[in-house]
Design an enzyme around this catalytic site. Structure first.
Site, PDB file in Angstrom:
ATOM      1  N   ARG A  22       0.843  -1.207   0.000  1.00  0.00           N
ATOM      2  CA  ARG A  22       0.000   0.000   0.000  1.00  0.00           C
ATOM      3  C   ARG A  22       0.863   1.235   0.000  1.00  0.00           C
ATOM      4  O   ARG A  22       1.780   1.364   0.802  1.00  0.00           O
ATOM      5  CB  ARG A  22      -0.895   0.031   1.248  1.00  0.00           C
ATOM      6  N   SER A 113      -7.974  -1.296   0.763  1.00  0.00           N
ATOM      7  CA  SER A 113      -8.982  -1.654   1.757  1.00  0.00           C
ATOM      8  C   SER A 113      -9.629  -0.452   2.435  1.00  0.00           C
ATOM      9  O   SER A 113     -10.255   0.352   1.779  1.00  0.00           O
ATOM     10  CB  SER A 113      -8.337  -2.597   2.773  1.00  0.00           C
ATOM     11  N   HIS A 114      -9.428  -0.328   3.739  1.00  0.00           N
ATOM     12  CA  HIS A 114     -10.113   0.713   4.506  1.00  0.00           C
ATOM     13  C   HIS A 114      -9.419   2.068   4.394  1.00  0.00           C
ATOM     14  O   HIS A 114      -9.909   3.050   4.951  1.00  0.00           O
ATOM     15  CB  HIS A 114     -10.186   0.289   5.975  1.00  0.00           C
ATOM     16  N   LYS A 126      -2.491  -6.655  -3.901  1.00  0.00           N
ATOM     17  CA  LYS A 126      -2.117  -7.862  -3.161  1.00  0.00           C
ATOM     18  C   LYS A 126      -2.254  -9.083  -4.051  1.00  0.00           C
ATOM     19  O   LYS A 126      -3.081  -9.117  -4.962  1.00  0.00           O
ATOM     20  CB  LYS A 126      -2.946  -7.996  -1.879  1.00  0.00           C
ATOM     21  N   ASP A 278     -16.182  -2.344   4.203  1.00  0.00           N
ATOM     22  CA  ASP A 278     -15.087  -1.406   3.906  1.00  0.00           C
ATOM     23  C   ASP A 278     -14.793  -1.317   2.404  1.00  0.00           C
ATOM     24  O   ASP A 278     -15.539  -1.849   1.591  1.00  0.00           O
ATOM     25  CB  ASP A 278     -13.828  -1.801   4.684  1.00  0.00           C
ATOM     26  N   ASP A 280     -12.810  -2.727   0.229  1.00  0.00           N
ATOM     27  CA  ASP A 280     -12.734  -3.923  -0.613  1.00  0.00           C
ATOM     28  C   ASP A 280     -13.702  -5.023  -0.184  1.00  0.00           C
ATOM     29  O   ASP A 280     -13.630  -6.149  -0.688  1.00  0.00           O
ATOM     30  CB  ASP A 280     -11.304  -4.457  -0.664  1.00  0.00           C
ATOM     31  N   ASP A 282     -14.188  -6.731   2.655  1.00  0.00           N
ATOM     32  CA  ASP A 282     -13.885  -7.863   3.539  1.00  0.00           C
ATOM     33  C   ASP A 282     -14.181  -7.581   5.004  1.00  0.00           C
ATOM     34  O   ASP A 282     -14.154  -8.495   5.831  1.00  0.00           O
ATOM     35  CB  ASP A 282     -12.444  -8.369   3.331  1.00  0.00           C
ATOM     36  N   ARG A 283     -14.465  -6.327   5.346  1.00  0.00           N
ATOM     37  CA  ARG A 283     -14.775  -6.035   6.756  1.00  0.00           C
ATOM     38  C   ARG A 283     -16.273  -5.910   6.971  1.00  0.00           C
ATOM     39  O   ARG A 283     -17.034  -5.688   6.026  1.00  0.00           O
ATOM     40  CB  ARG A 283     -14.127  -4.717   7.172  1.00  0.00           C
ATOM     41  N   GLU A 364     -10.948 -11.168  13.368  1.00  0.00           N
ATOM     42  CA  GLU A 364     -10.032 -10.184  13.925  1.00  0.00           C
ATOM     43  C   GLU A 364     -10.849  -9.063  14.549  1.00  0.00           C
ATOM     44  O   GLU A 364     -11.963  -8.773  14.121  1.00  0.00           O
ATOM     45  CB  GLU A 364      -9.148  -9.596  12.830  1.00  0.00           C
ATOM     46  N   SER A 366     -10.433  -6.097  14.116  1.00  0.00           N
ATOM     47  CA  SER A 366     -10.506  -4.985  13.179  1.00  0.00           C
ATOM     48  C   SER A 366     -11.674  -5.149  12.200  1.00  0.00           C
ATOM     49  O   SER A 366     -11.542  -4.859  11.026  1.00  0.00           O
ATOM     50  CB  SER A 366      -9.194  -4.895  12.411  1.00  0.00           C
ATOM     51  N   LYS A 377     -11.384 -12.661   4.770  1.00  0.00           N
ATOM     52  CA  LYS A 377     -12.510 -12.249   5.589  1.00  0.00           C
ATOM     53  C   LYS A 377     -13.592 -11.736   4.656  1.00  0.00           C
ATOM     54  O   LYS A 377     -13.308 -11.349   3.531  1.00  0.00           O
ATOM     55  CB  LYS A 377     -12.087 -11.227   6.633  1.00  0.00           C
TER      56      LYS A 377
HETATM   57  C1  VG1 Z   1      -5.181  -3.827   9.882  1.00  0.00           C
HETATM   58  C2  VG1 Z   1      -5.894  -4.656  10.922  1.00  0.00           C
HETATM   59  C3  VG1 Z   1      -5.738  -6.129  10.607  1.00  0.00           C
HETATM   60  C4  VG1 Z   1      -6.248  -6.400   9.183  1.00  0.00           C
HETATM   61  C5  VG1 Z   1      -5.528  -5.501   8.204  1.00  0.00           C
HETATM   62  C6  VG1 Z   1      -6.069  -5.644   6.804  1.00  0.00           C
HETATM   63  O1  VG1 Z   1      -3.799  -4.104   9.912  1.00  0.00           O
HETATM   64  O2  VG1 Z   1      -5.409  -4.379  12.207  1.00  0.00           O
HETATM   65  O3  VG1 Z   1      -6.451  -6.880  11.560  1.00  0.00           O
HETATM   66  O4  VG1 Z   1      -6.024  -7.743   8.839  1.00  0.00           O
HETATM   67  O5  VG1 Z   1      -5.680  -4.143   8.586  1.00  0.00           O
HETATM   68  O6  VG1 Z   1      -7.440  -5.333   6.778  1.00  0.00           O
HETATM   69  P1  VG1 Z   1      -2.737  -3.185  10.661  1.00  0.00           P
HETATM   70  O7  VG1 Z   1      -1.401  -3.834  10.390  1.00  0.00           O
HETATM   71  O8  VG1 Z   1      -2.872  -1.809  10.112  1.00  0.00           O
HETATM   72  O9  VG1 Z   1      -3.111  -3.208  12.106  1.00  0.00           O
HETATM   73  V1  VG1 Z   1      -8.123  -4.738   5.385  1.00  0.00           V
HETATM   74  O10 VG1 Z   1      -9.723  -4.719   5.512  1.00  0.00           O
HETATM   75  O11 VG1 Z   1      -7.004  -3.912   4.875  1.00  0.00           O
HETATM   76  O12 VG1 Z   1      -7.813  -5.795   4.174  1.00  0.00           O
HETATM   77 CO    CO Z   2     -10.539  -4.587   3.693  1.00  0.00          CO
END
Ligand code: VG1
Ligand code: CO
Length: 544
Positions: A22, A113-114, A126, A278, A280, A282-283, A364, A366, A377
């Site tokens: 990213r 993602s988010h 990815k 979110d 993409d 997955d959340r 998770e 998150s 997820k």
């Molecule tokens: C965060 C979350 C983690 C999750 C990752 C990807 O990572 O804490 O639990 O798997 O994002 O989520 P980090 O290293 O910033 O804490 V997502 O929805 O980006 O694919």
């Molecule tokens: Co995501």
């Protein structure tokens, strides 16, 4: 068509983080930046030559341009076939579903993602494996190593492909199949859940729901599945059109960034159920009327109730949670007599456990929950799981949650994020804490006895690989925990995450305010780490 070998120079910063590479959009827009990384993937995954690759993204700014570049590199590297989501769109779980269903050799998902999107914001890429899951550390390390020595990439001289028309196209020798991004995913959901029961719930006249797609990828999925198929009233899905900048918002479903949705659940006229996903897809965030389900609790509730749903009727084999996720699911596993695994943060660590049949559900803190149906997820899956559960139990979200707490106890939970802090200060803070860990067990901190303190390391029980330095854990005798770790998804400076968990077995004390309950732990955490002095922040940027 002519294959070109283009000389290139390595970029030093292409190490994938928690979930892919990213960076700011403008970093990806540099000539050869994306090309180098994608060529490194092809160099490390020889079975893609002659194989099939899934490609799609969350529709954010630069998605379409990136896809054209990837298609040319794929064709020039001998990929036989690409399955591409129409419009260049695929949610992360849908990409995982396609890779598995069509036995592909991998997938490339374009998303940060988010993280926010737009010309000044973030982009990401990815690689997913033939099992449909994120590449494990061994593979991402190899890709990174390759980017450090790359000297050329292969591409084609060709016009752009039309991404918007379903059907087949050709690029050189390579076949491109442009597919409906929703169809196969929706079929899989039908197999797992009782759609008829959910349809009845939506049409009972007693149930109002909202799903916030946050102008990200789940819009088309939610419209098709929730409104068209399950008969939810039109307007149930809000912010349904994917936009390149997500409408200027943060496509991160939590209490802060999905504030408007939370508002819709408040008060007497609040909706009965609300959820969001979110960037993409997955959340997931789950809300009931005047009620927020923490992701850690959601995982525990799903595990305790899985046997009531068609896809999990025979029970679950085991569960897993990332280390910072609360221990709520551990108690359910104990009750069910199944194993509970504690893995490092990031979905890639669940893949082996799922493939080996050791677990059926995982999650998770998150806002990520999933099962063995794919290897990512899955936001909409979690929403359908809850809807099916509400239909079966005929109780409100709040009733289900409170009943769960009475049986298993409540794990109050809060996460504090300090974003964009100085990287060196963040590293120094972690090191300073690491040095203190050894002296902590047995000590009393603010009336709580420390039972263990460590720098979390994980030994994968399936392939024996070891991952170290995955966050610092401090566990107390009363079941409370403090966890510190640095984010691996940010694109600016460092982000410190502080996770607080406090256990309450007494039903009379289970309806308190989370921040009040976790405040004493916050004070201990601040005292040990000197967060404000070391980061210059008196308060976290986001508290959820
Ligand atoms: C965060 C979350 C983690 C999750 C990752 C990807 O990572 O804490 O639990 O798997 O994002 O989520 P980090 O290293 O910033 O804490 V997502 O929805 O980006 O694919
Ligand atoms: Co995501």
């Amino acid at each position: 068509m002519k294959v070109l070998s283009v000389p290139t120079l390595p970029f030093p910063d292409q190490r994938p983080g928690t979930s892919g590479l990213r960076k700011k959009v403008r970093v990806f827009q540099q000539p050869h930046y994306l090309e180098n990384f994608v060529q490194a993937i092809f160099d490390c995954r020889p079975d893609l030559r002659g194989g099939t690759l899934v490609v799609g993204g969350d529709g954010r700014y630069f998605n379409r341009e990136a896809i054209q570049i990837i298609l040319r590199l794929a064709a020039a590297n001998g990929v036989a076939q690409v399955i591409l989501g129409q419009g260049g769109l695929l949610s992360t779980p849908a990409a995982s579903c396609l890779i598995r269903k069509y036995k592909c050799q991998g997938g490339i998902v374009l998303s940060a993602s988010h993280n926010p999107g737009g010309p000044e914001a973030d982009f990401g890429i990815k690689f997913n494996m033939p099992n449909g899951g994120p590449a494990p550390e061994g593979v991402t390390d190899a890709i990174f190593a390759r980017t450090r020595e790359i000297q050329s990439f292969h591409t084609l001289e060709s016009a752009d492909i039309d991404l918007d028309i379903q059907g087949t196209a050709r690029l050189g020798e390579m076949l491109i199949e442009v597919v409906d991004p929703v169809e196969d995913y929706a079929k899989l959901m039908r197999k797992l859940f009782d759609f008829q029961a959910i349809h009845q719930l939506f049409n009972s006249g007693l149930f109002r729901a909202r799903f916030d797609a946050m102008h990200a990828i789940t819009g088309p999925y939610a419209l098709s599945i929730l409104e068209q198929e399950l008969g939810a009233e039109p307007g149930t899905v809000i912010n349904a059109v994917p936009l390149p900048d997500f409408g200027g918002g943060h496509p991160d479903p939590n209490l802060v960034h999905a504030h408007e949705l939370v508002q819709l659940t408040q008060g007497r006229r609040g909706v009965d159920f609300a959820a969001a996903s979110d960037g993409d897809g997955d959340r997931n965030m789950i809300l009931g009327k005047n009620c927020f389900v923490t992701p850690s609790d959601s995982l525990a509730v799903l595990a305790a109730n899985a046997h009531r749903l068609p896809g999990y009727r025979d029970g679950i084999r085991g569960v897993a949670r990332s280390m910072p996720t609360s221990q709520a699911v551990d108690r359910v596993a104990e009750h069910l007599g199944i194993e509970c695994y504690e893995t490092p943060t990031g979905w890639k660590y669940f893949g082996n456990l799922l493939d080996a049949g050791k677990i059926s559900l995982c999650g998770e803190e998150s806002f990520g929950t999933g099962s063995d149906h794919v290897r990512e997820k899955d936001g909409l899956w979690a929403v359908l799981f809850w809807l099916n559960l509400l239909a079966v139990r005929q109780q409100s979200v709040e009733q289900i949650l409170q009943k769960h707490w009475r049986q298993f106890g409540r794990h109050y939970y809060s996460r504090h994020d300090y974003e964009g802090i100085d990287s060196q200060a963040a590293e120094a803070l972690i090191q300073w804490l690491r040095d203190q860990l050894r002296g902590l067990p047995g000590r009393e901190l603010d009336g709580r006895r420390v039972s263990y303190a460590d720098d979390f390391a994980y030994l994968d029980p399936v392939d024996g690989s070891r991952s170290e330095h995955q966050g610092l854990r401090i566990g107390f005798a009363d079941g409370a925990r403090i966890v510190y770790r640095l984010s691996g998804t940010g694109t600016e400076g460092a982000t410190l995450r502080l996770y607080l968990e406090s256990y309450e077995a007494d039903p009379a004390a289970q309806l308190l305010e989370t921040q009040a309950v976790t405040q004493p732990l916050y004070r201990i955490a601040e005292g040990l780490a000197q967060i404000s002095a070391r980061t210059g922040r008196s308060q976290a940027d986001v508290i959820t």
